[in-house]
Design a protein around this motif. Structure first.
Motif, PDB file in Angstrom:
ATOM      1  N   PHE A  74       0.982  -1.265   0.069  1.00  0.00           N
ATOM      2  CA  PHE A  74      -0.001   0.055  -0.044  1.00  0.00           C
ATOM      3  C   PHE A  74       0.938   1.232   0.028  1.00  0.00           C
ATOM      4  O   PHE A  74       0.677   2.187  -0.694  1.00  0.00           O
ATOM      5  N   ILE A  75       1.971   1.217   0.775  1.00  0.00           N
ATOM      6  CA  ILE A  75       2.660   2.178   0.866  1.00  0.00           C
ATOM      7  C   ILE A  75       3.459   2.641  -0.403  1.00  0.00           C
ATOM      8  O   ILE A  75       3.631   4.084  -0.867  1.00  0.00           O
ATOM      9  N   ALA A  76       3.678   1.331  -1.134  1.00  0.00           N
ATOM     10  CA  ALA A  76       4.329   1.897  -2.375  1.00  0.00           C
ATOM     11  C   ALA A  76       3.418   2.313  -3.318  1.00  0.00           C
ATOM     12  O   ALA A  76       4.014   3.118  -4.488  1.00  0.00           O
ATOM     13  N   VAL A  77       2.082   2.318  -3.459  1.00  0.00           N
ATOM     14  CA  VAL A  77       1.309   2.865  -4.353  1.00  0.00           C
ATOM     15  C   VAL A  77       0.606   3.954  -3.876  1.00  0.00           C
ATOM     16  O   VAL A  77       0.239   5.027  -4.955  1.00  0.00           O
ATOM     17  N   ALA A  78       0.353   4.002  -2.602  1.00  0.00           N
ATOM     18  CA  ALA A  78      -0.596   5.353  -2.230  1.00  0.00           C
ATOM     19  C   ALA A  78      -0.122   6.561  -2.572  1.00  0.00           C
ATOM     20  O   ALA A  78      -0.952   7.372  -2.934  1.00  0.00           O
ATOM     21  N   MET A  88       0.376  10.163   2.825  1.00  0.00           N
ATOM     22  CA  MET A  88       0.851   9.064   3.365  1.00  0.00           C
ATOM     23  C   MET A  88       1.974   9.553   4.526  1.00  0.00           C
ATOM     24  O   MET A  88       2.825   9.484   4.114  1.00  0.00           O
ATOM     25  N   GLN A  89       1.752   9.284   5.742  1.00  0.00           N
ATOM     26  CA  GLN A  89       2.851   9.564   6.682  1.00  0.00           C
ATOM     27  C   GLN A  89       3.556   8.495   7.156  1.00  0.00           C
ATOM     28  O   GLN A  89       2.542   7.351   7.703  1.00  0.00           O
ATOM     29  N   TYR A 102       1.376   4.132  11.312  1.00  0.00           N
ATOM     30  CA  TYR A 102       1.148   4.682   9.767  1.00  0.00           C
ATOM     31  C   TYR A 102      -0.236   5.439   9.763  1.00  0.00           C
ATOM     32  O   TYR A 102      -1.335   4.846  10.138  1.00  0.00           O
ATOM     33  N   LYS A 103       0.012   6.571   9.191  1.00  0.00           N
ATOM     34  CA  LYS A 103      -1.419   7.452   9.211  1.00  0.00           C
ATOM     35  C   LYS A 103      -1.546   7.898   7.517  1.00  0.00           C
ATOM     36  O   LYS A 103      -0.573   7.999   6.791  1.00  0.00           O
ATOM     37  N   ILE A 104      -2.652   8.337   7.233  1.00  0.00           N
ATOM     38  CA  ILE A 104      -3.161   8.981   5.923  1.00  0.00           C
ATOM     39  C   ILE A 104      -3.610  10.370   6.570  1.00  0.00           C
ATOM     40  O   ILE A 104      -4.676  10.379   7.207  1.00  0.00           O
TER      41      ILE A 104
END
Length: 273
Positions: A74-78, A88-89, A102-104
């Motif tokens: 998810f972190i790779a694409v978000a 994307m924090q 982890y946060k959005i």
């Protein structure tokens, strides 16, 4: 002394903040469905869905969970797919933010908690939490509670702001040694005991030693939250009993507290087209 005007301000703005957080969840769900990344509602958000059909009325955040390997995907694409204004924090994208969750974040808002450092230059907008889950060894629950509490507490103390003193000097070595010892014990036990039955939050976020049976989570189902459908554990009743036991009991009014010490749902009013 409580300020009644401030309390009223928080309550008047809470629903606007909740709806903004809901929109972040919808965006997260869209990306996860597009890339086939499993996630599920967790914690108070799953409880709210079961007990209230949406937000717990006094809640001011959203919790979801992903397997650690799925969170990496998810972190790779978000970052490239989130709509403008969302961030994307992670420890890499926002190094001054030391929270291990982890946060959005919504950049056009402000959300302050008691642990926030106002002097640090990290994003402080409204958010949803993403908890990374890992497989747990099939250990007695009291062992898991002892080890996870020791690791979580030690990590928290080691990463909080310290001032020069004899106490902080002693704490650094005591909790540093405890953290590494308990981690080593956990690694040894994880190599010995099978890890095919349980999963839970990473140890630094699991101070209560919660474990969920995998067959209460997978295969994932769906649950209604604020009139929309999102991914959820296949057995939310068992999942929530692991977390809260008698989860349908509504707490007394003096226990219904907003997490934020200050929130502001919109910094700049967006111009309507």
């Amino acid at each position: 002394m409580r300020n009644s005007y401030f309390d009223r301000y928080l309550k008047q703005n809470l629903r606007t903040c909740q709806l903004k957080q809901l929109s972040i969840l919808e965006e997260t769900d869209r990306i996860c469905r597009k890339h086939n990344i499993p996630y599920w509602l967790d914690g108070g958000s799953l409880l709210g869905a079961m007990r209230h059909g949406g937000f717990i009325p006094w809640d001011d955040d959203i919790d979801i969970a992903m397997r650690k390997e799925d969170l990496k995907r998810f972190i790779a694409v978000a970052p490239s797919e989130l709509r403008p204004g969302l961030f994307m924090q992670t420890p890499e994208s926002d190094p001054e933010h030391t929270d291990p969750i982890y946060k959005i974040r919504d950049l056009n808002s402000l959300y302050l908690e008691s642990g926030d450092n106002l002097q640090a230059n990290y994003q402080k907008g409204l958010y949803i939490d993403i908890f990374p889950f890992i497989d747990y060894p099939s250990l007695p629950k009291k062992w898991v509670k002892k080890l996870s509490k020791g690791i979580s507490t030690s990590y928290s103390i080691l990463h909080k702001a310290h001032y020069y003193s004899l106490r902080s000097f002693v704490e650094f070595f005591w909790f540093g040694a405890k953290y590494h010892l308990f981690r080593a014990i956990w690694c040894i036990l994880s190599a010995i005991y099978p890890k095919d039955t349980y999963l839970s939050n990473v140890l630094i976020n699991n101070g209560y030693g919660i474990m969920h049976r995998k067959d209460s989570v997978f295969p994932l189902g769906e649950i209604e939250f604020e009139g929309k459908h999102f991914s959820a554990p296949c057995n939310p009743d068992a999942y929530l009993k692991d977390l809260y036991r008698n989860y349908m009991d509504v707490p007394p009014e003096n226990k219904r507290k907003i997490h934020a010490i200050y929130l502001h749902p919109e910094l700049i009013r967006e111009q309507q087209p």
